[in-house]
Scaffold this motif. Structure first.
Motif, short mmCIF file in Angstrom:
data_model
loop_
_atom_site.label_atom_id
_atom_site.label_comp_id
_atom_site.label_asym_id
_atom_site.label_seq_id
_atom_site.Cartn_x
_atom_site.Cartn_y
_atom_site.Cartn_z
N ILE A 2 0.86 -1.18 0.00
CA ILE A 2 0.00 0.00 0.00
C ILE A 2 0.89 1.24 0.00
O ILE A 2 1.85 1.32 0.76
CB ILE A 2 -0.91 0.02 1.23
CG1 ILE A 2 -1.87 -1.17 1.20
CG2 ILE A 2 -1.69 1.32 1.31
CD1 ILE A 2 -2.69 -1.30 2.44
N GLN A 3 0.57 2.19 -0.86
CA GLN A 3 1.30 3.45 -0.89
C GLN A 3 0.35 4.56 -0.49
O GLN A 3 -0.82 4.57 -0.89
CB GLN A 3 1.86 3.71 -2.27
CG GLN A 3 2.93 2.73 -2.67
CD GLN A 3 3.54 3.06 -4.00
OE1 GLN A 3 3.13 3.98 -4.68
NE2 GLN A 3 4.54 2.30 -4.38
N PHE A 14 -4.38 6.86 2.24
CA PHE A 14 -4.10 6.03 1.08
C PHE A 14 -5.40 5.75 0.35
O PHE A 14 -6.49 5.89 0.91
CB PHE A 14 -3.38 4.73 1.46
CG PHE A 14 -4.13 3.90 2.47
CD1 PHE A 14 -4.92 2.85 2.06
CD2 PHE A 14 -4.03 4.18 3.82
CE1 PHE A 14 -5.62 2.08 2.98
CE2 PHE A 14 -4.71 3.42 4.74
CZ PHE A 14 -5.50 2.37 4.33
N GLU A 15 -5.30 5.36 -0.91
CA GLU A 15 -6.48 5.14 -1.73
C GLU A 15 -6.92 3.68 -1.65
O GLU A 15 -6.10 2.77 -1.71
CB GLU A 15 -6.18 5.49 -3.19
CG GLU A 15 -7.41 5.47 -4.06
CD GLU A 15 -7.12 5.95 -5.47
OE1 GLU A 15 -7.03 5.10 -6.36
OE2 GLU A 15 -6.97 7.18 -5.64
N ILE A 16 -8.24 3.49 -1.47
CA ILE A 16 -8.82 2.15 -1.51
C ILE A 16 -9.96 2.17 -2.52
O ILE A 16 -10.46 3.24 -2.88
CB ILE A 16 -9.33 1.68 -0.14
CG1 ILE A 16 -10.44 2.59 0.39
CG2 ILE A 16 -8.20 1.57 0.86
CD1 ILE A 16 -11.13 2.07 1.63
N GLY A 17 -10.38 1.02 -2.97
CA GLY A 17 -11.50 0.92 -3.89
C GLY A 17 -12.70 0.30 -3.20
O GLY A 17 -12.61 -0.80 -2.67
N MET A 29 -10.20 8.07 -0.72
CA MET A 29 -9.04 8.19 0.16
C MET A 29 -9.46 7.75 1.56
O MET A 29 -10.52 8.14 2.06
CB MET A 29 -8.54 9.63 0.20
CG MET A 29 -7.95 10.11 -1.11
SD MET A 29 -6.57 9.12 -1.69
CE MET A 29 -5.30 9.60 -0.54
N ALA A 30 -8.62 6.92 2.19
CA ALA A 30 -8.90 6.40 3.52
C ALA A 30 -7.81 6.84 4.49
O ALA A 30 -6.67 7.03 4.11
CB ALA A 30 -8.97 4.88 3.48
#
Length: 41
Positions: A2-3, A14-17, A29-30
């Motif tokens: 994870i970046q 960080f970005e999640i879907g 964004m989380a």
């Protein structure tokens, strides 16, 4: 891996879907919340 990136308060984002009911993936964004509120040394 994870970046993500830290904001000016030291919070990690960080970005999640997220998947909708129609199976569409929505990127959001989380914030990683560990519950830790002190300084590391």
């Amino acid at each position: 891996m994870i970046q993500g990136e830290f904001n000016r308060f030291g919070e990690l984002f960080f970005e999640i879907g997220l998947m909708s009911a129609s199976a569409e993936i929505v990127p959001v964004m989380a914030l990683l919340d560990t519950g830790f509120t002190d300084d590391l040394s």
